[in-house]
Design a protein around this motif. Structure first.
Motif, PDB file in Angstrom:
ATOM      1  N   ARG A  87       0.860  -1.189   0.000  1.00 46.02           N
ATOM      2  CA  ARG A  87       0.000   0.000   0.000  1.00 46.02           C
ATOM      3  C   ARG A  87       0.901   1.244   0.000  1.00 46.02           C
ATOM      4  O   ARG A  87       1.982   1.233   0.571  1.00 46.02           O
ATOM      5  CB  ARG A  87      -0.883   0.037   1.245  1.00 46.02           C
ATOM      6  N   TYR A  88       0.417   2.323  -0.628  1.00 48.20           N
ATOM      7  CA  TYR A  88       1.167   3.568  -0.704  1.00 48.20           C
ATOM      8  C   TYR A  88       0.313   4.708  -0.177  1.00 48.20           C
ATOM      9  O   TYR A  88      -0.871   4.786  -0.488  1.00 48.20           O
ATOM     10  CB  TYR A  88       1.535   3.892  -2.153  1.00 48.20           C
ATOM     11  N   GLN A  89       0.934   5.604   0.576  1.00 45.98           N
ATOM     12  CA  GLN A  89       0.260   6.815   1.027  1.00 45.98           C
ATOM     13  C   GLN A  89       1.222   7.980   0.843  1.00 45.98           C
ATOM     14  O   GLN A  89       2.340   7.947   1.368  1.00 45.98           O
ATOM     15  CB  GLN A  89      -0.119   6.716   2.504  1.00 45.98           C
ATOM     16  N   CYS A  91       2.637  11.572   1.645  1.00 45.01           N
ATOM     17  CA  CYS A  91       2.627  12.372   2.869  1.00 45.01           C
ATOM     18  C   CYS A  91       3.662  13.482   2.789  1.00 45.01           C
ATOM     19  O   CYS A  91       4.534  13.482   1.926  1.00 45.01           O
ATOM     20  CB  CYS A  91       2.873  11.489   4.098  1.00 45.01           C
TER      21      CYS A  91
END
Length: 160
Positions: A87-89, A91
């Protein structure tokens, strides 16, 4: 406290947090994976114990990295872990300015890392490796060395 105008804070808006859940990887491999990620340029790497579906214990790998190193991190995670997905977020990271200073103790010199916000020291910590070395060599408790370095640094800052 002393003023540190040369230790600039930094805001980096182009950071990514990668996350991968693992429930079938040998936990002994986690430090190796962590080392590989740091060597490849990760800003931060940490593991969190989690409970996955069907009550299985697992680990969540978290990696903070600039967008420019994303491909390198993916390759390490997919090749060195048992995950099937990441998963990628996006920020933004706001980092304090940092300075390294020396503090003289009765046991010798110790490096202290200080965090600077708006030109002022807002937090500081003795370098663990220096304190550990001194504790072993001098035969004194590690916490005694650590507390003495913190006291001396605070004194040193008050005098400036």
């Amino acid at each position: 406290m002393a003023s540190f105008n040369h230790a600039e804070e930094h805001v980096d808006p182009d950071m990514i947090v990668l996350q991968a859940n693992l429930d079938d990887m040998n936990p002994e491999h986690s430090s190796y994976v962590m080392d590989r990620l740091f060597e490849a340029g990760a800003n931060d790497v940490y593991w969190i114990p989690i409970i996955m579906k069907k009550g299985r214990p697992g680990m969540m790998l978290n990696v903070l990295v600039s967008e420019t190193k994303l491909g390198q991190m993916e390759a390490i995670i997919f090749r060195e872990t048992t995950t099937l997905g990441i998963r990628y977020q996006k920020c933004t990271v706001h980092r304090l300015g940092r300075v390294m200073e020396q503090v003289e103790t009765i046991w010798g010199s110790v490096t202290v890392k200080a965090g600077i916000y708006e030109g002022e020291v807002v937090q500081f910590a003795p370098e663990f490796a220096d304190c550990e070395r001194i504790a072993r060599q001098a035969g004194v408790p590690l916490k005694q060395v650590y507390e003495e370095v913190r006291r001396k640094y605070a004194e040193q800052q008050g005098a400036q």
